[in-house]
Design an enzyme around this catalytic site. Structure first.
Site, PDB file in Angstrom:
ATOM      1  N   ARG A  43    -102.132  97.330  84.233  1.00 22.27           N
ATOM      2  CA  ARG A  43    -102.804  96.073  83.878  1.00 22.27           C
ATOM      3  C   ARG A  43    -102.894  95.101  85.048  1.00 22.27           C
ATOM      4  O   ARG A  43    -103.805  94.287  85.130  1.00 22.27           O
ATOM      5  CB  ARG A  43    -102.041  95.373  82.744  1.00 22.27           C
ATOM      6  CG  ARG A  43    -102.218  95.990  81.365  1.00 22.27           C
ATOM      7  CD  ARG A  43    -101.333  95.242  80.373  1.00 22.27           C
ATOM      8  NE  ARG A  43    -101.535  95.675  79.000  1.00 22.27           N
ATOM      9  CZ  ARG A  43    -102.395  95.116  78.161  1.00 22.27           C
ATOM     10  NH1 ARG A  43    -103.153  94.120  78.562  1.00 22.27           N
ATOM     11  NH2 ARG A  43    -102.503  95.557  76.919  1.00 22.27           N
ATOM     12  N   LYS A 136     -89.767 110.720  76.804  1.00 21.58           N
ATOM     13  CA  LYS A 136     -89.027 110.334  75.613  1.00 21.58           C
ATOM     14  C   LYS A 136     -88.865 108.811  75.619  1.00 21.58           C
ATOM     15  O   LYS A 136     -88.936 108.192  76.689  1.00 21.58           O
ATOM     16  CB  LYS A 136     -87.677 111.054  75.547  1.00 21.58           C
ATOM     17  CG  LYS A 136     -86.689 110.650  76.645  1.00 21.58           C
ATOM     18  CD  LYS A 136     -85.747 109.554  76.219  1.00 21.58           C
ATOM     19  CE  LYS A 136     -84.771 109.203  77.300  1.00 21.58           C
ATOM     20  NZ  LYS A 136     -83.917 108.058  76.959  1.00 21.58           N
ATOM     21  N   HIS A 166     -86.030 115.322  80.932  1.00 23.93           N
ATOM     22  CA  HIS A 166     -85.619 115.709  82.279  1.00 23.93           C
ATOM     23  C   HIS A 166     -84.262 116.399  82.314  1.00 23.93           C
ATOM     24  O   HIS A 166     -83.934 117.071  83.288  1.00 23.93           O
ATOM     25  CB  HIS A 166     -85.646 114.503  83.230  1.00 23.93           C
ATOM     26  CG  HIS A 166     -84.577 113.494  83.006  1.00 23.93           C
ATOM     27  ND1 HIS A 166     -84.713 112.438  82.144  1.00 23.93           N
ATOM     28  CD2 HIS A 166     -83.343 113.379  83.540  1.00 23.93           C
ATOM     29  CE1 HIS A 166     -83.616 111.722  82.169  1.00 23.93           C
ATOM     30  NE2 HIS A 166     -82.757 112.259  82.992  1.00 23.93           N
ATOM     31  N   GLU A 204     -70.970 107.190  81.172  1.00 23.44           N
ATOM     32  CA  GLU A 204     -71.354 106.549  82.429  1.00 23.44           C
ATOM     33  C   GLU A 204     -70.529 105.296  82.669  1.00 23.44           C
ATOM     34  O   GLU A 204     -70.166 104.585  81.727  1.00 23.44           O
ATOM     35  CB  GLU A 204     -72.826 106.146  82.395  1.00 23.44           C
ATOM     36  CG  GLU A 204     -73.795 107.279  82.159  1.00 23.44           C
ATOM     37  CD  GLU A 204     -75.218 106.781  82.016  1.00 23.44           C
ATOM     38  OE1 GLU A 204     -76.039 107.125  82.884  1.00 23.44           O
ATOM     39  OE2 GLU A 204     -75.508 106.047  81.071  1.00 23.44           O
ATOM     40  N   ASP A 223     -81.319 106.696  72.570  1.00 20.59           N
ATOM     41  CA  ASP A 223     -81.559 106.866  73.998  1.00 20.59           C
ATOM     42  C   ASP A 223     -81.073 108.218  74.495  1.00 20.59           C
ATOM     43  O   ASP A 223     -81.709 108.827  75.360  1.00 20.59           O
ATOM     44  CB  ASP A 223     -80.862 105.745  74.779  1.00 20.59           C
ATOM     45  CG  ASP A 223     -81.102 105.841  76.278  1.00 20.59           C
ATOM     46  OD1 ASP A 223     -82.280 105.981  76.673  1.00 20.59           O
ATOM     47  OD2 ASP A 223     -80.133 105.779  77.048  1.00 20.59           O
ATOM     48  N   HIS A 228     -81.819 114.088  74.480  1.00 20.13           N
ATOM     49  CA  HIS A 228     -81.119 114.848  75.521  1.00 20.13           C
ATOM     50  C   HIS A 228     -80.004 115.733  74.966  1.00 20.13           C
ATOM     51  O   HIS A 228     -79.957 116.933  75.230  1.00 20.13           O
ATOM     52  CB  HIS A 228     -80.498 113.895  76.546  1.00 20.13           C
ATOM     53  CG  HIS A 228     -81.491 113.041  77.277  1.00 20.13           C
ATOM     54  ND1 HIS A 228     -82.696 113.519  77.737  1.00 20.13           N
ATOM     55  CD2 HIS A 228     -81.443 111.734  77.648  1.00 20.13           C
ATOM     56  CE1 HIS A 228     -83.347 112.541  78.357  1.00 20.13           C
ATOM     57  NE2 HIS A 228     -82.608 111.462  78.312  1.00 20.13           N
ATOM     58  N   LYS A 328     -71.836 103.866  77.632  1.00 22.08           N
ATOM     59  CA  LYS A 328     -72.046 103.113  78.869  1.00 22.08           C
ATOM     60  C   LYS A 328     -70.836 102.227  79.153  1.00 22.08           C
ATOM     61  O   LYS A 328     -70.051 101.930  78.254  1.00 22.08           O
ATOM     62  CB  LYS A 328     -73.306 102.244  78.762  1.00 22.08           C
ATOM     63  CG  LYS A 328     -74.607 103.022  78.840  1.00 22.08           C
ATOM     64  CD  LYS A 328     -75.788 102.077  78.919  1.00 22.08           C
ATOM     65  CE  LYS A 328     -77.062 102.829  79.237  1.00 22.08           C
ATOM     66  NZ  LYS A 328     -77.021 103.461  80.577  1.00 22.08           N
TER      67      LYS A 328
END
Length: 453
Positions: A43, A136, A166, A204, A223, A228, A328
């Site tokens: 855009r 995704k 991925h 993580e 997520d 995954h 996380k």
């Protein structure tokens, strides 16, 4: 092989951080055909030169290890057009620089824009042989995923669309197939009679890191687990395919998803866990509570830690818990698939206990380890644990480059099929509905800790 790449949403982080570095790595290895061209569409106002300067800076940051000549070559391939991706006329005008050759349209867009972008691409009239890549999450729930699949079937056909994950492009993940299906010693034991549980973990130390716009609307369950980790579970649990063709591999993955038990609200309480991080420290770094992060709406009760214990009700796996865990802002990075074998039925050693064998695939480190019991030095018949540790062959291409190359070549082996995408939502939706109704109350854990108890 397709020689034209159109990136819709080219001004976004996905394009600069992953897609263009992936193209640059393909260029560095001589994997791109002559005359390859890239058209960025977004855009924002801009020109070819301004876009090239901006992407040159990003490539220098995100692909600094590559030969500068490869980066420069990719910058030379770039052109830019301003367009609203949901407007068919604007899209038709924007795509003109790519001539009439087949193109790969990569939807580097928010999921809410997938459907209007696909409609405008269809109305713009893509050249024969063109393909689409969709990131995704594929839909926000089962109904939206089904609607996207109907749109794809009507406008493009299933063979033209690549729903990518991925994780499936990671070398260690693909090595799981070799480990399972080329070694009798493992495949013989790969069943409920010998396996106590399987844990698939992606933890993580990273916190939100400025991704509130996306993450606060999804959370850890959608997520990571919905796509995954369910895909990893499929590769761990699937039956031996007739071949590694796209059809055979995806048929066997679908069998796993169809066999996963759908939870009642009471089972959601028992077999799921959700939590979010509070204030804490990760190493020397102070981390604010998730609810205080910029852009977060605390009323959403978005979880940053999620654990789901799945059960696959089939002949091979009945009774074996598959524990899918992600979080996380934790104390350490841990990304692994761990197969915990049952203890031996009778132990003749009286001095001490044996540790059950554990086979681990360390996904980020690209290693495989196996814990075994052996006799230690000193006292006779005293057991100690030995760890066999081996690196796995490194892929010449990272995951994004590999999947992009597959899409350019038309190889859909590692892409998610329409029925896979829908079955994954049938597993997750009972959990999201129960959570919305207050089941499995949201817990809290300090940032930098091991997570909720």
């Amino acid at each position: 092989m397709i020689r034209r790449l159109a990136i819709l949403g080219a001004a976004g982080d996905l394009s600069a951080r992953y897609l263009l570095p992936a193209v640059a790595r393909l260029q560095a290895q001589g994997q791109l055909p002559a005359g390859f061209a890239i058209l960025g569409i977004a855009r924002q106002p801009g020109s070819d030169e301004a876009f090239r300067r901006q992407m040159a800076e990003r490539l220098a940051r995100h692909a600094a290890d590559l030969d500068p000549a490869a980066r420069a070559a990719v910058i030379g391939m770039l052109r830019y057009r301003q367009a609203d991706v949901s407007d068919a006329e604007q899209m038709a005008a924007a795509l003109q620089p790519l001539d009439d050759e087949a193109l790969l349209a990569y939807l580097a867009l928010p999921p809410s824009v997938y459907a209007p972008a696909m409609r405008s691409l269809s109305a713009a009239g893509l050249p024969a042989g063109s393909r689409l890549v969709i990131e995704k999450p594929f839909g926000q729930d089962l109904a939206s995923a089904q609607a996207l699949n109907r749109l794809i079937a009507e406008q493009f056909g299933e063979a033209a669309v690549f729903r990518i994950d991925h994780f499936l492009g990671m070398q260690t993940v693909q090595n799981l197939l070799g480990l399972r299906f080329a070694n009798r010693v493992f495949e013989t034991l790969w069943r409920a009679a010998h396996v106590a549980r399987i844990e698939i973990t992606w933890e993580e130390t990273l916190a939100l890191e400025g991704r509130a716009g996306y993450y606060d609307a999804s959370g850890a369950l959608l997520d990571m687990i919905q796509n995954h980790l369910l895909q990893l579970m499929c590769l761990v649990a699937m039956e031996v395919p007739l071949s590694l063709s796209a059809r055979d591999l995806r048929d066997r993955k679908l069998d796993v998803l169809r066999a996963v038990r759908r939870f009642t609200p009471e089972e959601v309480d028992r077999y799921t866990l959700r939590a979010r991080y509070g204030a804490g420290r990760i190493g020397a770094r102070a981390v604010p509570a998730y609810a205080q992060e910029p852009g977060v709406d605390p009323r959403r009760n978005t979880e940053t830690f999620s654990q789901v214990t799945c059960f696959i009700d089939n002949w091979r796996w009945t009774g074996v818990p598959f524990i899918l865990r992600t979080g996380k802002a934790l104390a350490r990075d841990r990304q692994e698939i761990a197969i915990h074998f049952r203890p031996v039925p009778h132990l003749a050693f009286e001095e001490n206990e044996a540790t059950p064998n554990v086979l681990r695939l360390l996904l980020a480190q690209e290693r495989v380890t196996l814990n075994l019991n052996v006799l230690g030095a000193g006292d006779r018949f005293y057991l100690q644990e030995a760890v066999l540790d081996s690196p796995l062959a490194e892929s010449p291409l990272p995951a994004y480059s590999r999947l992009l190359l597959d899409a350019l070549r038309g190889d859909c082996t590692l892409a998610i099929r329409c029925d896979e995408a829908e079955e994954a939502w049938r597993i997750i939706e009972p959990i999201t509905r129960a959570w919305q109704a207050g089941r499995a109350p949201l817990r809290e854990y300090p940032a930098g800790s091991a997570g909720p108890a």
